[in-house]
Structure formats: C-alpha cells, structure tokens
Enzyme design. Structure first.
Site, short mmCIF file in Angstrom:
data_model
loop_
_atom_site.label_atom_id
_atom_site.label_comp_id
_atom_site.label_asym_id
_atom_site.label_seq_id
_atom_site.Cartn_x
_atom_site.Cartn_y
_atom_site.Cartn_z
N GLU A 209 22.17 44.70 54.64
CA GLU A 209 23.26 45.42 55.31
C GLU A 209 24.33 45.91 54.33
O GLU A 209 25.43 46.27 54.72
CB GLU A 209 23.85 44.55 56.41
CG GLU A 209 22.80 44.24 57.47
CD GLU A 209 23.31 43.47 58.66
OE1 GLU A 209 24.49 43.05 58.64
OE2 GLU A 209 22.54 43.30 59.62
N ASP A 317 25.08 36.91 70.48
CA ASP A 317 24.08 37.92 70.08
C ASP A 317 22.70 37.45 70.52
O ASP A 317 22.24 37.82 71.60
CB ASP A 317 24.15 38.12 68.56
CG ASP A 317 23.04 39.02 68.03
OD1 ASP A 317 22.44 39.76 68.83
OD2 ASP A 317 22.78 39.00 66.81
N LYS A 342 23.38 45.38 71.11
CA LYS A 342 22.37 46.02 70.28
C LYS A 342 21.38 46.68 71.22
O LYS A 342 20.63 45.98 71.91
CB LYS A 342 21.63 44.97 69.43
CG LYS A 342 22.48 44.30 68.37
CD LYS A 342 21.69 43.17 67.72
CE LYS A 342 22.40 42.63 66.48
NZ LYS A 342 21.76 41.39 66.00
N ARG A 371 21.41 47.08 63.51
CA ARG A 371 20.44 46.04 63.17
C ARG A 371 20.27 46.04 61.66
O ARG A 371 20.67 46.99 60.98
CB ARG A 371 19.07 46.30 63.82
CG ARG A 371 19.02 46.32 65.32
CD ARG A 371 19.58 45.10 66.02
NE ARG A 371 18.99 43.81 65.72
CZ ARG A 371 18.24 43.09 66.55
NH1 ARG A 371 17.94 43.56 67.75
NH2 ARG A 371 17.80 41.89 66.21
#
Length: 432
Positions: A209, A317, A342, A371
């Site tokens: 990320e 999450d 998401k 993601r």
C-alpha cells in the site's frame, strides 16, 4: 432511458501483478463506463467470493477468465436493453442470476466490476460527475464532504515482508483546512519518515500500500518513528496529525490467543490484547483502531468496545465485511462503532450504499477503503465524497494505484469548493 447496448469484460493486471476483472458498460448515445475490481490480501472469511480460475499453469492459479466469461456471457445477456440509471435494478438482476449468498457463481469480482461500470455509464449519460450520481443514488443529492485520509505510512502484517504484526500504522492530517492541504501534510511526513528510518539504518522499501516496511524492535517502535517524522515535518502530533492503526488481528489469532512475533511471540487473551492497545492509546494520540480482535471474537469485541469505544473509533473490517446482515447484528450487540467499507467484500454498489446508510443511521462512522491489490480505478474517491462518508483509507504517498485516489479527491475538491467541506477531526468517532 439510458439503455445498455454492450457489456465487455476483460482480464487486466492489478498492483500486485495479479489478474483482476475490468468491465465496460456501453449505453445508447455512446456513453461508456469502465471499472475494475480490487483484491484483498488479509480477507475476512465472510467476504463475497472473488472467483479465481485455479489453473496453476496460468498466473499461478490466480487467473480470472471464469469471472470474465460470466461478464461477457450471462451477465451481459441479462442486462442488455436495461436502463443503466436503475442501479438497484441492474445489481438485483446480477445478484439474482448468480443465485448464491456469496456471489460464488459469477464471482464478486465480476458483479462488482459491472456494477461500478454501470454507475459510471449512467453518470455520463446524465452529464454528471460520478460523485454527484452516487449522491443521487444514495438519496442525498448535493450533500458532499471531503474525507479525512488515513494514510498508511508503515506497512506490516500481510501487506509487507517484515516482522511487524500490526498491519497498518496510519496518520490522519486532521488539522488541515482542506483535503489538498491534508495530502500535502501527509506527503511531508512520509518523506521525513524516510529520513528518520535511514538515519536509524532501516529499510525504506515499500509494502503493497505504498508505506515503508522496515523491521522494527516492536509494534510501539512504529509509532515512535512516525512521531519523530511528524515532529521533523513541523507538525504537532495529536493536534495537526492523529494516528490510526489496523491490527488485522485475525492474521495473528491462533488457538484462541493473539500471538505477536514483534513482542517476542507473546500470546495475549482478548482482554489482554485490548489493554495492550489501550496502553498504546495512552502513549500516542491513536484515535482509530481497526479489527482490534479476530473477526469471530465477538465476545472479545464487546469487551473492547466497552473499554475503548467511548474514547476512540473502533472500526470493523473483517468483522463486518461491508455486509448489512452482519453489521445489523453488530449494532444490536454494541460491537465496535464504525465500519470499513470495501465494495468488493459485498460485490455491488447498491449493497455498499446500504451498508453505509445502515452504519450512519445507527450512529456508526463509515470509512471508505481501498484493498491492498488495487488498480488505477479511483471510484472510491467519488464514493467517499458522494456519500459524505467523512473518512477514506487509500494507502500511502507512493505507488500510482494509491496516489490515483488522492489525485481524484484533489480534482473533486477543486470542482466543488465550499460545497464539500473538509471537517477534519469531527469526522472521527469520539473526536467531535
């Protein structure tokens, strides 16, 4: 009517070099929408299914030709001639045709790519930017805000090849007057962090990320080096910039205990790990913790919410997987106080909007998220603004797959001006 005249699915490559599904939806009048499905590394067990081919001779089994065939075959046949402006109707056709609880027939990657491409095509046919069309679908036309970014500047866990257990250490530039300034602040801290790490002889390679992925002595050391970088950048920790963490605790949950390699392989109970996190919040201005326990540890989550829920934001999450059935149960049981959104966890835009609405109606916050496997598709930027979600998680200040979302937010803020305020700290649960 914005009639669908052509649907195309194709296999493209994501930010990890793995295949993913891209879809195009073409309407009468020449309007086209195109979107790609993202892909996660640390996934909740109850997420909608991402359909992979399993053919080891091709992309190591990760090919998506079956999902692409679903787009080009049954999905296309079912929605041709339908009105793209009826997003809920289009999504329902695909979900019903798939016929499974977790979209395992066509794959959530196939259904989502078409769902988002359809929304983009419909927006184009109405002459609207995507965020404005999403606001209309959401029943909140013209109500926008710019999200506070959670910038993942140290990567650990499943997102990096290092010894750090906690998956994400993030900064939130809450003291910024605008989103654009928040991005600048984040960028400056990111570059100062590289200097801090280099001065300590640490690695400045980046994870999935875009955050740095050094080996550190402990999880707390990640917070310490970030604090040093914030100060070096000329900002005050706790005032200009707050901290957030994603534990992704399911990844180190073994036989009912939380086993942390970075803490000398110490095993914690749910209560002990909650108090470990509580101690970190006393040492540093951590205002948001995501997946602080395993997705199945609801008893532990109830305890964690009791201990920390009135002080900080507790984000579900893997816990909620953007699923209204699971979120509803969590709300009823007083589990967490925020949901991570998401859209590939649930697999359609309509269901995503329903999860955001349910969370907000219950007084939970909603954090829009990327993601770890991403593409140049920046739809989540429009989703965050169009639903006035208030917060976004889209990685660090490097890698084009992350930066694409920040750049889209900068463009949207420029277009909307005062119509889309940046509310800073007030957006975070427990910080208003």
């Amino acid at each position: 009517m914005s009639k669908i005249v052509k649907v195309i699915g194709r296999e493209i490559i994501d930010s990890r070099g793995n295949p993913t599904v891209e879809a195009e939806v073409h309407l009468e009048g020449g309007f086209v929408g195109m979107a790609a499905a993202p892909s996660g590394a640390s996934t909740g067990s109850r997420e909608a299914l991402e359909l992979r081919d399993g053919d080891k001779s091709r992309f190591l089994g990760k090919g998506v030709t079956k999902a692409v065939a679903a787009v080009n075959g049954p999905i296309a046949q079912a929605i041709l001639g339908k009105d793209a402006k009826d997003q809920a109707g289009i999504d329902k056709i695909m979900i019903d045709l798939d016929g499974t609880e977790n979209k395992s027939n066509f794959g959530a990657n196939a259904i989502l790519a078409v769902s988002l491409a359809n929304a983009k095509a419909a927006a184009a046919s109405k002459g609207l930017p995507l965020y404005a069309h999403i606001a209309e679908l959401n029943g909140t036309p013209g109500k926008y805000s710019m999200p506070v970014p959670m910038m993942n500047i140290i990567n650990g866990g499943e997102h990096a090849d290092n010894n750090v257990d906690i998956q994400e250490f993030m900064i939130q530039p809450v003291g910024a007057p605008t989103l654009k300034e928040a991005v600048r602040m984040g960028s400056e801290v990111f570059h100062h962090l590289a200097k801090v790490l280099k001065s300590k002889g640490m690695n400045t390679a980046v994870g999935d990320e875009g955050g740095y992925a050094p080996n550190l002595g402990s999880n707390a050391e990640a917070l310490a080096v970030i604090a040093e970088a914030v100060k070096a950048a000329g900002y005050e920790l706790g005032k200009d910039i707050t901290l957030a963490m994603d534990c992704a605790a399911s990844e180190f949950y073994k036989d009912g205990k939380y086993v942390l390699a970075g803490e000398g392989n110490k095993a914690f109970t749910s209560e002990e790990f909650t108090h470990f996190l509580e101690e970190l919040t006393k040492q540093y201005p951590i205002v948001s913790i995501e997946d602080g326990l395993d997705e199945s540890d609801w008893e532990g989550f109830a305890y964690q919410t009791k201990v920390l829920g009135d002080k900080i934001q507790l984000v579900g999450d893997d816990l909620f997987v953007t699923n209204t059935k699971i979120l509803k149960e969590g709300i009823e049981k007083g589990i967490a106080n925020s949901i991570l959104i998401k859209f590939n966890q649930i697999g359609s835009l309509t269901e995503t909007l329903a999860a955001i609405k349910m969370a907000k109606d219950a007084g939970y916050t909603a954090v829009i998220s990327h993601r770890s496997g991403e593409t140049e598709d920046a739809t989540i930027a429009d989703l965050a603004v169009g639903t006035a979600a208030g917060q976004i998680k889209t990685g660090s200040m490097s890698r084009s797959d992350r930066v694409a979302k920040y750049n889209q937010l900068i463009r949207i803020e420029e277009a909307l001006g005062e119509q889309a305020p940046f509310n800073g700290r007030k957006e975070i649960k427990g910080q208003a």
